[in-house]
Design a protein around this motif. Structure first.
Motif, PDB file in Angstrom:
ATOM      1  N   SER A 213       0.865   3.934  -2.966  1.00 24.36           N
ATOM      2  CA  SER A 213       0.380   5.259  -2.583  1.00 24.36           C
ATOM      3  C   SER A 213       1.439   6.330  -2.841  1.00 24.36           C
ATOM      4  O   SER A 213       1.132   7.401  -3.367  1.00 24.36           O
ATOM      5  CB  SER A 213      -0.023   5.255  -1.108  1.00 24.36           C
ATOM      6  OG  SER A 213      -0.520   6.508  -0.726  1.00 24.36           O
TER       7      SER A 213
ATOM      8  N   TYR B  86       0.839  -1.199   0.000  1.00 25.39           N
ATOM      9  CA  TYR B  86       0.000   0.000   0.000  1.00 25.39           C
ATOM     10  C   TYR B  86       0.875   1.250   0.000  1.00 25.39           C
ATOM     11  O   TYR B  86       0.640   2.192  -0.762  1.00 25.39           O
ATOM     12  CB  TYR B  86      -0.928   0.016   1.218  1.00 25.39           C
ATOM     13  CG  TYR B  86      -1.656   1.336   1.366  1.00 25.39           C
ATOM     14  CD1 TYR B  86      -2.835   1.581   0.682  1.00 25.39           C
ATOM     15  CD2 TYR B  86      -1.136   2.356   2.164  1.00 25.39           C
ATOM     16  CE1 TYR B  86      -3.489   2.794   0.795  1.00 25.39           C
ATOM     17  CE2 TYR B  86      -1.774   3.572   2.273  1.00 25.39           C
ATOM     18  CZ  TYR B  86      -2.951   3.790   1.591  1.00 25.39           C
ATOM     19  OH  TYR B  86      -3.578   5.006   1.691  1.00 25.39           O
TER      20      TYR B  86
ATOM     21  N   LEU C  14     -12.413  -0.605   0.325  1.00 25.04           N
ATOM     22  CA  LEU C  14     -13.080  -1.919   0.421  1.00 25.04           C
ATOM     23  C   LEU C  14     -12.354  -2.838   1.396  1.00 25.04           C
ATOM     24  O   LEU C  14     -12.983  -3.531   2.200  1.00 25.04           O
ATOM     25  CB  LEU C  14     -13.164  -2.564  -0.960  1.00 25.04           C
ATOM     26  CG  LEU C  14     -14.219  -1.994  -1.900  1.00 25.04           C
ATOM     27  CD1 LEU C  14     -14.113  -2.644  -3.272  1.00 25.04           C
ATOM     28  CD2 LEU C  14     -15.612  -2.192  -1.326  1.00 25.04           C
ATOM     29  N   SER C  15     -11.032  -2.844   1.327  1.00 28.81           N
ATOM     30  CA  SER C  15     -10.281  -3.701   2.252  1.00 28.81           C
ATOM     31  C   SER C  15     -10.436  -3.212   3.690  1.00 28.81           C
ATOM     32  O   SER C  15     -10.519  -4.007   4.625  1.00 28.81           O
ATOM     33  CB  SER C  15      -8.811  -3.769   1.857  1.00 28.81           C
ATOM     34  OG  SER C  15      -8.192  -2.515   2.018  1.00 28.81           O
TER      35      SER C  15
ATOM     36  N   VAL D 160      -9.436   4.488  -8.257  1.00 33.94           N
ATOM     37  CA  VAL D 160      -9.563   3.025  -8.150  1.00 33.94           C
ATOM     38  C   VAL D 160      -8.723   2.510  -6.978  1.00 33.94           C
ATOM     39  O   VAL D 160      -9.179   1.651  -6.200  1.00 33.94           O
ATOM     40  CB  VAL D 160      -9.152   2.346  -9.477  1.00 33.94           C
ATOM     41  CG1 VAL D 160      -8.991   0.851  -9.303  1.00 33.94           C
ATOM     42  CG2 VAL D 160     -10.179   2.643 -10.559  1.00 33.94           C
ATOM     43  N   PHE D 161      -7.516   3.023  -6.836  1.00 32.18           N
ATOM     44  CA  PHE D 161      -6.651   2.588  -5.738  1.00 32.18           C
ATOM     45  C   PHE D 161      -7.295   2.890  -4.385  1.00 32.18           C
ATOM     46  O   PHE D 161      -7.321   2.048  -3.484  1.00 32.18           O
ATOM     47  CB  PHE D 161      -5.286   3.266  -5.851  1.00 32.18           C
ATOM     48  CG  PHE D 161      -4.388   3.014  -4.675  1.00 32.18           C
ATOM     49  CD1 PHE D 161      -3.833   1.760  -4.457  1.00 32.18           C
ATOM     50  CD2 PHE D 161      -4.102   4.024  -3.773  1.00 32.18           C
ATOM     51  CE1 PHE D 161      -3.011   1.520  -3.369  1.00 32.18           C
ATOM     52  CE2 PHE D 161      -3.275   3.794  -2.686  1.00 32.18           C
ATOM     53  CZ  PHE D 161      -2.735   2.540  -2.484  1.00 32.18           C
ATOM     54  N   GLN D 162      -7.829   4.099  -4.231  1.00 31.45           N
ATOM     55  CA  GLN D 162      -8.466   4.461  -2.968  1.00 31.45           C
ATOM     56  C   GLN D 162      -9.746   3.662  -2.739  1.00 31.45           C
ATOM     57  O   GLN D 162     -10.081   3.324  -1.593  1.00 31.45           O
ATOM     58  CB  GLN D 162      -8.758   5.972  -2.920  1.00 31.45           C
ATOM     59  CG  GLN D 162      -7.532   6.837  -2.846  1.00 31.45           C
ATOM     60  CD  GLN D 162      -6.672   6.555  -1.623  1.00 31.45           C
ATOM     61  OE1 GLN D 162      -7.142   6.104  -0.591  1.00 31.45           O
ATOM     62  NE2 GLN D 162      -5.387   6.817  -1.744  1.00 31.45           N
ATOM     63  N   ALA D 163     -10.467   3.338  -3.812  1.00 32.90           N
ATOM     64  CA  ALA D 163     -11.673   2.510  -3.662  1.00 32.90           C
ATOM     65  C   ALA D 163     -11.303   1.108  -3.187  1.00 32.90           C
ATOM     66  O   ALA D 163     -11.976   0.540  -2.312  1.00 32.90           O
ATOM     67  CB  ALA D 163     -12.433   2.457  -4.980  1.00 32.90           C
ATOM     68  N   LEU D 164     -10.237   0.539  -3.741  1.00 28.79           N
ATOM     69  CA  LEU D 164      -9.789  -0.789  -3.292  1.00 28.79           C
ATOM     70  C   LEU D 164      -9.317  -0.744  -1.836  1.00 28.79           C
ATOM     71  O   LEU D 164      -9.610  -1.658  -1.050  1.00 28.79           O
ATOM     72  CB  LEU D 164      -8.668  -1.303  -4.199  1.00 28.79           C
ATOM     73  CG  LEU D 164      -9.078  -1.666  -5.626  1.00 28.79           C
ATOM     74  CD1 LEU D 164      -7.844  -2.016  -6.457  1.00 28.79           C
ATOM     75  CD2 LEU D 164     -10.064  -2.826  -5.628  1.00 28.79           C
ATOM     76  N   ALA D 165      -8.610   0.327  -1.483  1.00 25.79           N
ATOM     77  CA  ALA D 165      -8.169   0.481  -0.093  1.00 25.79           C
ATOM     78  C   ALA D 165      -9.379   0.599   0.831  1.00 25.79           C
ATOM     79  O   ALA D 165      -9.413  -0.007   1.913  1.00 25.79           O
ATOM     80  CB  ALA D 165      -7.273   1.703   0.040  1.00 25.79           C
TER      81      ALA D 165
END
Length: 195
Positions: A121, A117, A148-149, A141-146
């Motif tokens: 980032s 991450y 979700l996790s 997209v990266f922040q959305a995946l972060a």
């Protein structure tokens, strides 16, 4: 002899005959897009993008540091040394029914995720200086995946993930605001230079 020049005088609106049309040139008029006098997008990065960039640098560096520390501890705990013996004794006295090796594996996985991450980032934060729609949507997209996790982590009892979750959602909102999207959107092409 040439006929005398005729003066057409001002037309309605107070403009001369050669200043009419949709692309009038005056103190408050603009030319067609992509031409001199056209409204240009500001070259200055908006505050929303600056905020996201700073937060991503902070989160990235934190992920690199803490993820790296967890990886080092997991490597030391999994080895055959004095640290691993003390780690095994600490796990046994804590009353958990997990072997020290399993704890080291979990720590290594968590450290690897945090380090990854931090790496992504930091890289994306450095790319945010480029005006590209690809960078904008990669960040979203990266922040959305972060996020979700982190939602998964909070749902399984990790309440420490609530604050990073709020930051991730806030960064998504800041990146999709019109002022940010306009900054990273397509730039007008200068007809004289071609770029």
């Amino acid at each position: 002899m040439y006929p005398p020049e005729q003066s057409y005088g001002p037309v309605p609106g107070g403009q001369g005959p050669y200043q009419q049309g949709p692309y009038q040139q005056g103190p408050y008029q603009q030319g067609p897009p992509g031409f001199p006098g056209a409204p240009q997008q500001s070259d200055k990065m908006p505050g929303t993008a600056i905020t996201v960039r700073v937060l991503m640098f902070i989160g990235g560096v934190s992920g690199l540091i803490f993820g790296g520390l967890l990886l080092v501890v997991a490597l030391l705990a999994g080895g055959d040394n004095e640290f691993s013996q003390g780690f095994a004794e600490g796990v046994q006295t804590s009353g958990t029914y997990v072997s020290p090796g399993e704890v080291a594996i979990v720590m290594a996985i968590m450290g690897g995720i945090m380090f990854l991450y931090g790496l992504v980032s930091t890289a994306l934060a450095s790319f945010l200086g480029r005006r590209s729609a690809v960078v904008l949507w990669m960040t979203v997209v990266f922040q959305a995946l972060a996020a979700l996790s982190l939602v998964f982590g909070v749902a399984t009892g990790g309440f420490l993930g609530v604050l990073p979750l709020l930051f991730a959602v806030g960064m998504i909102v800041l990146m999709v605001l019109p002022v940010t999207r306009a900054y990273y959107g397509p730039q007008p092409v200068n007809p004289y230079t071609g770029y």
